[in-house]
Write a protein that holds these residues in place. Structure first.
Motif, PDB file in Angstrom:
ATOM      1  N   ALA A  40      64.961 139.690 -48.119  1.00 45.08           N
ATOM      2  CA  ALA A  40      65.489 138.571 -48.909  1.00 45.08           C
ATOM      3  C   ALA A  40      65.116 137.275 -48.197  1.00 45.08           C
ATOM      4  O   ALA A  40      64.789 137.277 -47.011  1.00 45.08           O
ATOM      5  CB  ALA A  40      66.996 138.685 -49.058  1.00 45.08           C
ATOM      6  N   ASN A  46      69.709 131.181 -52.207  1.00 47.32           N
ATOM      7  CA  ASN A  46      70.145 132.516 -51.826  1.00 47.32           C
ATOM      8  C   ASN A  46      71.228 132.407 -50.756  1.00 47.32           C
ATOM      9  O   ASN A  46      71.006 132.698 -49.583  1.00 47.32           O
ATOM     10  CB  ASN A  46      68.964 133.342 -51.317  1.00 47.32           C
ATOM     11  CG  ASN A  46      69.287 134.827 -51.231  1.00 47.32           C
ATOM     12  OD1 ASN A  46      70.440 135.229 -51.340  1.00 47.32           O
ATOM     13  ND2 ASN A  46      68.267 135.631 -51.026  1.00 47.32           N
ATOM     14  N   GLN A  49      72.059 135.477 -48.512  1.00 46.24           N
ATOM     15  CA  GLN A  49      71.182 135.721 -47.365  1.00 46.24           C
ATOM     16  C   GLN A  49      71.389 134.684 -46.269  1.00 46.24           C
ATOM     17  O   GLN A  49      71.325 135.008 -45.080  1.00 46.24           O
ATOM     18  CB  GLN A  49      69.717 135.729 -47.807  1.00 46.24           C
ATOM     19  CG  GLN A  49      68.745 136.118 -46.705  1.00 46.24           C
ATOM     20  CD  GLN A  49      69.026 137.496 -46.114  1.00 46.24           C
ATOM     21  OE1 GLN A  49      69.472 138.400 -46.832  1.00 46.24           O
ATOM     22  NE2 GLN A  49      68.770 137.655 -44.832  1.00 46.24           N
ATOM     23  N   ASP A 106      60.390 131.180 -51.320  1.00 41.80           N
ATOM     24  CA  ASP A 106      60.311 132.625 -51.137  1.00 41.80           C
ATOM     25  C   ASP A 106      59.290 132.975 -50.061  1.00 41.80           C
ATOM     26  O   ASP A 106      58.132 133.300 -50.345  1.00 41.80           O
ATOM     27  CB  ASP A 106      59.950 133.307 -52.462  1.00 41.80           C
ATOM     28  CG  ASP A 106      61.072 133.230 -53.474  1.00 41.80           C
ATOM     29  OD1 ASP A 106      62.204 132.897 -53.081  1.00 41.80           O
ATOM     30  OD2 ASP A 106      60.812 133.494 -54.670  1.00 41.80           O
TER      31      ASP A 106
END
Length: 307
Positions: A40, A46, A49, A106
């Motif tokens: 992740a 996020n 995470q 990402d």
């Protein structure tokens, strides 16, 4: 008399051994795996995470520090966390060493900036039980990356502001920003001004101590101390805040509040073309030289703050 002389020698050797501790490349690799190979991505969207990463940092800090705590704050209804470990808490004046644990999008963000965070984790281990004449706070920041870069939502802004509001006695701040990527290839190092290659060379085989003009006493003293350690090939750079890249990390927020601060960096995108790309993985890092960077920071802290 001989008994006391023997005791003095033993204590001196013991103290020398403690200040000559070194970072561990096996531990560095293990930390990099934990931070970057989770499956992740630790970016602002996020939060789960980010919290998992903060929890890992906290757990490591708890093994060594005098005090460990979260600094939590809210951004648009979401809670984000800085993680702080304090050493030498009996001392009033303090030194801050910080690195951000979030990433841009990402990507694994190994050099940017798992490398800096691993530096903090190793410093925590090395500082354990080290007698200090200053308090040393290791701070893992959240939200350094876009979209919050240069905003008051940066974790480092929140931390620097809290020190200012609390009237904390801050000697200075060191920012660890991308300390794991090196290259011995010709033309592997770029600069904001091409003429700088004449002075600094065109190989990305060194670490840089970056500070602004008029950075203050601490930044000067730390730079001088770091150079004397000879832990790794090191170059110093001092320039105007207007020069591209000189304030591209968390130290900029300490400048805003009038603190003496500098950045320890491999120069980011001027060298590492994996910057903000999915290719920024731990496999691209030079763990051996990264360990030497950490050793230099540790030895400099002991040189400035050790008893």
């Amino acid at each position: 008399m001989m008994k006391y002389l023997f005791l003095f020698i033993v204590l001196s050797l013991f103290q020398h051994g403690r200040t000559q501790q070194a970072s561990d490349t096996s531990l560095i690799r293990n930390h990099l795996v934990k931070l970057t190979k989770s499956g992740a991505f630790r970016h602002h969207k996020n939060v789960q995470q980010l919290n998992k990463t903060a929890g890992y940092i906290r757990a490591e800090f708890l093994k060594y520090a005098d005090s460990v705590f979260y600094q939590e704050y809210e951004v648009k209804g979401t809670i984000y966390r800085n993680v702080i470990a304090a050493f030498g808490t009996e001392n009033r004046q303090r030194i801050i060493v910080g690195a951000h644990y979030d990433v841009c999008g990402d990507q694994e963000g190994a050099d940017d900036n798992a490398s800096g965070v691993v530096g903090l984790l190793e410093l925590a281990r090395l500082l354990h039980l080290q007698p200090l004449s200053y308090r040393v706070d290791l701070v893992a920041y959240t939200l350094e990356e876009p979209p919050y870069f240069r905003t008051e939502y940066m974790g480092s802004y929140m931390h620097a502001q809290s020190l200012y509001e609390d009237k904390a006695d801050v000697y200075g701040m060191v920012c660890l920003e991308m300390i794991g990527y090196f290259s011995d290839a010709k033309k592997s190092q770029d600069y904001p001004l091409k003429i700088l290659s004449l002075f600094y060379g065109n190989k990305g085989d060194y670490i840089t101590l970056v500070k602004k003009n008029g950075a203050g006493k601490f930044a000067k003293q730390f730079s001088k101390q770091y150079k004397t350690t000879k832990a790794i090939k090191t170059k110093k750079f001092t320039g105007s805040e207007t020069l591209s890249g000189i304030d591209y990390s968390d130290h900029l927020n300490y400048w805003k509040f009038g603190y003496s601060a500098l950045m320890v960096t491999n120069t980011a995108f001027y060298r590492n073309k994996n910057y903000h790309q999915p290719t920024d993985t731990m496999e691209t890092l030079d763990v051996y030289r990264m360990s030497k960077v950490i050793n230099g920071v540790y030895q400099s802290l002991v040189g400035l703050a050790g008893k």
